[in-house]
Design a protein around this motif. Structure first.
Motif, PDB file in Angstrom:
ATOM      1  N   THR A  17      -6.330  11.827  -2.338  1.00 41.17           N
ATOM      2  CA  THR A  17      -5.988  10.715  -3.217  1.00 41.17           C
ATOM      3  C   THR A  17      -4.652  11.051  -3.852  1.00 41.17           C
ATOM      4  OG1 THR A  17      -8.324  10.314  -3.713  1.00 41.17           O
ATOM      5  CG2 THR A  17      -6.711   9.360  -5.223  1.00 41.17           C
ATOM      6  N   ILE A  18      -3.693  10.148  -3.732  1.00 39.31           N
ATOM      7  CA  ILE A  18      -2.366  10.365  -4.317  1.00 39.31           C
ATOM      8  C   ILE A  18      -2.147   9.312  -5.391  1.00 39.31           C
ATOM      9  CG2 ILE A  18       0.120  10.491  -3.900  1.00 39.31           C
ATOM     10  CD1 ILE A  18      -0.643  11.064  -0.910  1.00 39.31           C
ATOM     11  N   MET A  19      -1.846   9.778  -6.598  1.00 40.20           N
ATOM     12  CA  MET A  19      -1.496   8.858  -7.673  1.00 40.20           C
ATOM     13  C   MET A  19      -0.017   9.037  -7.982  1.00 40.20           C
ATOM     14  SD  MET A  19      -2.872   8.307 -11.569  1.00 40.20           S
ATOM     15  CE  MET A  19      -4.182   7.163 -11.174  1.00 40.20           C
ATOM     16  N   HIS A  20       0.729   7.964  -7.820  1.00 41.96           N
ATOM     17  CA  HIS A  20       2.155   7.952  -8.130  1.00 41.96           C
ATOM     18  C   HIS A  20       2.292   7.521  -9.591  1.00 41.96           C
ATOM     19  CE1 HIS A  20       3.204   8.251  -3.846  1.00 41.96           C
ATOM     20  NE2 HIS A  20       2.097   7.537  -3.680  1.00 41.96           N
ATOM     21  N   VAL A  21       2.948   8.362 -10.376  1.00 39.38           N
ATOM     22  CA  VAL A  21       3.111   8.100 -11.806  1.00 39.38           C
ATOM     23  C   VAL A  21       4.603   7.940 -12.085  1.00 39.38           C
ATOM     24  CG1 VAL A  21       2.689   8.959 -14.145  1.00 39.38           C
ATOM     25  CG2 VAL A  21       1.087   9.535 -12.297  1.00 39.38           C
TER      26      VAL A  21
END
Length: 109
Positions: A17-21
């Protein structure tokens, strides 16, 4: 309604899971980020990566939330790392001593 100064986008790929912030991660957006991270923790794959490429600013509230995220994912047995940390953010992480907890350990081959 004013546009949030925090930008979040999540994707799932190959067991990760990749969360771009992006934008600004501070007290003003803390409740928004906590809600997003709660959802992330509940739906996480076996590995979670935060991509901070577009992060412009983080304050002590944001760092505290990151530490809470690390603890929650660790408790669930989910691997965690942070990538593409802008230099000015990396400097802050280094000064606060959290960098070793954010970086994926190098394999020993």
């Amino acid at each position: 309604m004013a546009k949030s100064k925090l930008e979040l986008r999540t994707e799932h790929a190959e067991g990760r899971t990749i969360m771009h912030v992006g934008g600004e991660f501070d007290l003003e957006v803390a409740s928004q980020m906590r809600a997003a991270l709660h959802s992330l923790i509940e739906q996480a794959d076996s590995r979670v990566t935060l991509d901070l490429r577009q992060l412009k600013y983080i304050d002590s509230t944001g760092i505290g939330i990151l530490i809470s995220l690390i603890k929650a994912l660790h408790a669930r047995g989910v691997s965690f790392d942070v990538v593409h940390i802008p230099p000015h953010i990396r400097k802050l992480f280094d000064m606060t001593g959290i960098t070793p907890f954010l970086m994926k350990p190098e394999s020993s081959i």
